[in-house]
Write a protein that holds these residues in place. Structure first.
Motif, short mmCIF file in Angstrom:
data_model
loop_
_atom_site.label_atom_id
_atom_site.label_comp_id
_atom_site.label_asym_id
_atom_site.label_seq_id
_atom_site.Cartn_x
_atom_site.Cartn_y
_atom_site.Cartn_z
N THR A 221 0.84 -1.20 0.00
CA THR A 221 0.00 0.00 0.00
C THR A 221 0.87 1.25 0.00
O THR A 221 0.59 2.21 -0.71
N GLY A 222 1.94 1.23 0.79
CA GLY A 222 2.84 2.37 0.84
C GLY A 222 3.59 2.44 2.14
O GLY A 222 3.39 1.62 3.04
N MET A 223 4.49 3.41 2.24
CA MET A 223 5.29 3.62 3.43
C MET A 223 4.43 4.10 4.60
O MET A 223 3.45 4.80 4.40
N ALA A 224 4.86 3.76 5.82
CA ALA A 224 4.12 4.19 7.01
C ALA A 224 3.98 5.70 7.03
O ALA A 224 2.88 6.24 7.22
N HIS A 225 5.10 6.41 6.84
CA HIS A 225 5.03 7.87 6.92
C HIS A 225 4.28 8.47 5.74
O HIS A 225 3.65 9.51 5.85
N GLN A 226 4.34 7.77 4.58
CA GLN A 226 3.63 8.29 3.41
C GLN A 226 2.13 8.04 3.54
O GLN A 226 1.31 8.92 3.25
N VAL A 227 1.75 6.85 3.97
CA VAL A 227 0.33 6.54 4.20
C VAL A 227 -0.22 7.46 5.28
O VAL A 227 -1.35 7.95 5.19
N ASN A 228 0.59 7.71 6.31
CA ASN A 228 0.19 8.62 7.38
C ASN A 228 -0.13 10.00 6.82
O ASN A 228 -1.13 10.63 7.17
N LEU A 229 0.71 10.44 5.89
CA LEU A 229 0.55 11.78 5.32
C LEU A 229 -0.65 11.84 4.37
O LEU A 229 -1.45 12.77 4.41
N GLU A 230 -0.78 10.84 3.49
CA GLU A 230 -1.78 10.90 2.43
C GLU A 230 -3.16 10.42 2.87
O GLU A 230 -4.17 10.84 2.31
N TYR A 231 -3.20 9.51 3.84
CA TYR A 231 -4.44 8.79 4.08
C TYR A 231 -4.96 8.88 5.51
O TYR A 231 -6.15 9.05 5.74
N LEU A 232 -4.05 8.79 6.49
CA LEU A 232 -4.48 8.70 7.88
C LEU A 232 -4.64 10.07 8.55
O LEU A 232 -5.32 10.18 9.56
N SER A 233 -4.02 11.08 8.01
CA SER A 233 -4.03 12.40 8.66
C SER A 233 -5.41 13.04 8.61
O SER A 233 -6.04 13.10 7.56
N ARG A 234 -5.85 13.54 9.76
CA ARG A 234 -7.16 14.20 9.84
C ARG A 234 -7.04 15.72 9.92
O ARG A 234 -7.97 16.43 9.61
N VAL A 235 -5.92 16.22 10.42
CA VAL A 235 -5.68 17.64 10.71
C VAL A 235 -6.53 18.08 11.89
O VAL A 235 -6.03 18.64 12.86
N VAL A 236 -7.84 17.85 11.80
CA VAL A 236 -8.75 18.07 12.93
C VAL A 236 -9.58 16.82 13.13
O VAL A 236 -10.21 16.34 12.19
N PHE A 237 -9.55 16.27 14.35
CA PHE A 237 -10.37 15.11 14.69
C PHE A 237 -11.80 15.54 14.95
O PHE A 237 -12.05 16.59 15.56
N ASP A 238 -12.74 14.72 14.53
CA ASP A 238 -14.15 14.95 14.83
C ASP A 238 -14.71 13.64 15.38
O ASP A 238 -15.06 12.73 14.62
N VAL A 239 -14.73 13.51 16.72
CA VAL A 239 -15.17 12.28 17.37
C VAL A 239 -16.38 12.60 18.25
O VAL A 239 -16.30 13.33 19.23
#
Length: 933
Positions: free
Chosen positions: A219-237
């Motif tokens: 799928t990709g690198m941990a830091h790259q996936v973190n940047l492109e896919y996992l990052s929320r900038v602001v959480f809404d929970v």
């Protein structure tokens, strides 16, 4: 209003998580009073999430599995052992390059049984004037139905309407889906074959543990996936908004600070504690304001900016501090530039490098797929809580501990090396600098080659042709992910340079190990859709897969003829890579000089075949019609890069790649895994083993025991890195780990890498201090050896430690300055612990490594100012005794007694009461386990 933005994130977290126990009201007030309290108090921080990569993620998850079993054995409920903090684990460090340049490189048979013959792939054809043929017409593959022979570019506004089916590879001229290159598919097949046990364990983890998700391989690198896919900038929970923040077991976690997300790398030990709901404890940091002014020149890449800022910040001594960027130059940098800069911060010692969210960030998020409502909420929330940076001249800049000024206009292209990332060399001085390295004495830069041998050449036969190897010859050229895959400009610059080189008639010598490891399908997508990928392939830069490869030592062996020639002629061969790590011997034990460079320069040096070249006055090679081709002839202009970026880097890429991540892949989806509450350990497994960290788990912790009559296991000097300590890369056939695996019936072709076997403590303990460049003063030369003093034998480090443990003798380590420098690695602490190390006595420590030692139960002790083993007259052959009082306190002075009668003082480097509590409990793992009892 005057607090640095990064400190405001810490403050918000302390207010939101204040419970009067783990986070107290005084903690929030201390952060608010940052200006006077910085560096004087410890504060807790509760990150919003944790990111693991599989090299450090597998020991973390193995520890969780072992903790479940230990809690069950002690009468607790194992089902309660789950991550309390949202955790994502990306399987990205398992990739090894078995296939490159469309040729099979001695493919191993990881699964055993009958080995089926693998057909050799089609060789590359000589460079053509016209565009290379469609991938669908070469190597027996099929896919594109377009008329490639017409030579049409196929790159207009309709180029992005093509659908991507299971792969981002497109025909570069008609943008129709075609199969992935066989190189990628073969490497993927090998990855799933050799790592099946580990992958089944990860899939079991995803089924039985709550609050964790696994991102499958390829799928990709941990830091790259973190940047492109996992990052929320602001959480809404549940209708509660709060800033995104993260800690990760990859040192490149800091990349997300370029998006305005506070995050940094920690060891697996600390990550496990956060996963279980414990806050991180850190000294309220100094914040260095880095003021960027001006505009970079057109020929300067983001890597040049990174290395220039690295030098400035190293000189400013930002180790253990936050760095925050401000000034008019910040708005000149894209998010891709910012994440590249933020990613490099572990190399200059800062905890993180923070770019607050601003209008540039919001524009990026729009392209990245954030919908309008999400963007509006993000902007409104960040402005409401004063976490949004304004470009208006009237806006007030925060106050900082100190300010470092960097003029972007003064930056010129550089590379770094040949042994350390901080040793920058201007590209126009490269030839003379390498010559100076040949002359200098052996050390951090020099190779000490006799003057009469500096121009020696060694003839070598390869694939029917004769070549001449000489000092400075390039044998590895790798365009890899670490600092580059998030930045289209540098990767596209490499592609456009390759395109112009092929069209001019230039080529790369076939013995050079070239590879392209994008780290993310997004990167391959824009390289392919821009039409540059086949030109990179033409020069040998085939996509080898998606994961850490060359950067972590997973390079395929050099051809035997080349290795023999290098060793026979004692040639200083070179590797050039676009990563962040270039310690000597990291890429290959016979490649002694390694340079970090931007991707286009990696391609340029590969074409030149040597680093002993002056690009201004010497040609890269001879093109068509015998014309000399210079670098300036094929270097892409900033306008060319800008045009391609506009056409290729668009929001559809992010959307399509997110869909790919969420779908997973066929091999992963079909993988079987158990579903039991406790993991069914296979006693025959050489990959997954229940570790011994919980063998002495009791409900109550015993007071810290004295270290009595300890021998010195290793006597080390300055700048011992985690590469020297922690197992990484391939398993050498003569190593203690190899002997262990051989005793289990494995052949050398089945050893795999240390990273793949991090779930087996028996392998990892034997690989600790097994680096061939380890310089132990007892031995006097680089070697993974030491002296067992009771017998006088010179042994492998593991064998000596094993003897000491059988004899019931504790061991310690003596070291110089900056012990534990480099990437955060939990086995750099776990390994010494399992070797029986009770304490380390050093002049100074790298911050993260010091905390890791405490987290595993090893005491970090520091010599008093002005003292070291030399000034104290220590030989390392003495025996040492250290008493730890019951009322141990932070930075307490302790007495050390030696068998010769000498007594001297050391400082116990515990920074706060939490660290002392962890040490008294035998480390954080046992402390956390006791909470369930």
């Amino acid at each position: 209003d005057t607090l640095p933005y990064s400190i405001r994130v810490l403050f918000e977290s302390s207010v939101r998580n204040c419970d009067g126990f783990l986070v107290k009201e005084t903690d929030a007030m201390n952060i608010l009073d940052w200006k006077t309290k910085q560096s004087h108090v410890e504060v807790p921080f509760c990150p919003a999430r944790v990111v693991l990569q599989d090299f450090t993620g597998i020991p973390a998850m193995v520890d969780f599995a072992a903790m479940r079993e230990a809690v069950r054995n002690a009468g607790g409920d194992p089902v309660k052992v789950n991550p309390a903090c949202p955790t994502d684990l990306t399987v990205d460090h398992s990739l090894q390059i078995d296939f490159s340049k469309c040729a099979i490189q001695n493919a191993p048979n990881p699964g055993g049984g009958e080995q089926k013959p693998l057909a050799r792939l089609s060789p590359l054809k000589p460079p053509l004037r016209k565009p290379p043929p469609c991938r669908g017409q070469s190597g027996g593959q099929s896919g594109c139905r377009g008329s490639c022979g017409a030579g049409e570019a196929g790159r207009g506004s309709g180029a992005f309407s093509a659908q991507i089916e299971n792969t981002p590879i497109l025909c570069p001229f008609h943008l129709q889906p075609v199969p992935e290159p066989e190189t990628v598919l073969k490497n993927q097949e090998m990855e799933f074959g050799r790592n099946r046990e580990r992958l089944q364990f990860f899939k079991w983890s995803s089924k039985v543990f709550e609050n964790i998700s696994i991102i499958p391989p390829e799928t990709g690198m941990a830091h790259q996936v973190n940047l492109e896919y996992l990052s929320r900038v602001v959480f809404d929970v549940k209708d509660l908004l709060h800033p995104d923040s993260v800690v990760g077991t990859d040192s490149h976690t800091t990349m997300v600070n370029g998006l305005g997300i506070l995050g940094w790398g920690v060891g697996g030990i600390e990550a496990e504690a956060v996963m279980l709901g414990m806050p991180l404890s850190l000294p309220l940091p100094h914040v260095v304001g880095c003021e960027l002014t001006g505009t970079a020149s057109p020929l300067t890449t983001s890597i040049d900016i990174v290395l220039s800022i690295t030098k400035h910040l190293r000189q400013a001594d930002v180790a253990g501090k936050f760095v925050e960027f401000f000034g008019s130059g910040v708005s000149q940098l894209s998010v891709a530039d910012r994440t590249t800069i933020a990613n490099m911060c572990p190399e200059y010692g800062a905890i993180l490098s923070f770019f607050p969210v601003d209008n540039v960030t919001l524009k990026h998020l729009k392209h990245a797929g954030f919908d309008k409502a999400k963007l509006e909420v993000t902007e409104a929330y960040l402005k409401a809580v004063k976490l949004f940076r304004s470009d208006e001249s009237s806006s007030r800049e925060p106050e900082y501990s100190q300010v470092v000024q960097v003029s972007l206009g003064s930056i010129i292209p550089y590379v770094s090396g040949p042994k350390r990332s901080q040793d920058r060399v201007a590209v126009n001085n490269m030839k003379s600098d390498f010559q100076a390295c040949l002359n200098e004495k052996s050390g951090v830069k020099g190779f000490q080659i006799e003057a009469e041998k500096q121009n020696d050449t060694v003839p070598v036969q390869y694939e029917g042709n004769e070549y001449q190897l000489s000092h400075g010859c390039v044998v590895i050229a790798a365009v890899i992910s670490c600092t580059n895959n998030c930045n289209p400009s540098v990767m596209l610059a490499a592609g456009l340079l390759a395109k112009k080189a092929v069209e001019a008639g230039l080529a790369v010598k076939p013995y050079i190990r070239t590879s392209l490891s994008p780290g993310s399908g997004m990167v391959t997508h824009y390289l392919s859709s821009s039409g540059v990928l086949p030109y990179l392939s033409k020069l040998g830069f085939e996509v080898v897969g998606y994961g850490c490869s060359t950067c972590v030592g997973n390079t395929a062996p050099l051809p035997e003829a080349i290795r023999n020639a290098i060793k026979q002629g004692e040639i200083i061969a070179c590797g050039v890579l676009s990563g962040t790590k270039n310690f000597e011997g990291r890429l290959c034990d016979c490649v002694r000089a390694n340079y970090l460079a931007s991707p286009p320069l990696v391609v340029a040096y590969a074409i030149a075949g040597t680093v002993r070249i002056d690009f201004d006055s010497e040609p890269l090679g001879t093109g068509f019609n015998g014309k000399s081709i210079y670098l300036r002839d094929i270097w892409p202009t900033r306008q060319e890069l800008h045009t391609v970026e506009e056409e290729c880097v668009i929001s559809s890429m992010f959307r399509e790649l997110k869909e790919k991540m969420e779908k997973g892949n066929k091999r992963w989806n079909l993988l079987d895994a158990p579903e039991s509450t406790l993991f069914p350990w296979d006693l025959k497994s050489t990959y997954i083993r229940c570790p011994s960290f919980f063998d002495k788990l009791a409900k109550e912790a015993a007071p810290p025991a004295a270290v009595e009559n300890a021998h010195v296991l290793l006597f080390l000097g300055d700048s011992v890195t985690t590469d020297h300590i922690s197992p990484a890369g391939s398993i050498a056939r003569s190593s203690a780990a190899a002997k262990y695996l051989s005793s289990k019936g494995l052949t050398p072709r089945e050893f795999n890498s240390y990273g793949a076997r991090r779930g087996n403590d028996a392998v990892m303990t034997r690989g600790t201090f097994a680096n061939i460049k380890l310089l132990n003063k007892f031995i006097g030369k680089p070697a993974p050896k030491t002296v067992h003093f009771p017998s006088g034998q010179t042994l492998d480090v593991f064998e000596a430690a094993e003897l000491y443990q059988k004899e019931g003798i504790p061991v310690i380590i003596l070291a110089g300055k900056k012990y534990g420098l480099g990437s955060s690695r939990d086995w750099a602490a776990k390994g010494p612990f399992l070797l029986g190390v009770k304490a380390v006595l050093a002049e100074s420590y790298e911050k993260v490594h010091r905390s890791q030692l405490i987290g595993i139960g090893i005491a970090p002790l520091q010599f008093c100012p002005g003292e070291n083993p030399t000034t104290l007259g220590l030989t390392g052959r003495e025996q040492f005794s250290i008493m730890f009082p019951p009322d141990l306190s932070p930075r307490m002075t302790l007495d050390v007694k030696t068998s010769t009668g000498k007594v001297f003082s050391v400082i116990a480097l515990f920074e706060n009461s939490m660290e002392i509590t962890l040490y008294k409990n035998g480390g954080s793992l046992n402390f956390v386990a006791r909470r369930f009892l």
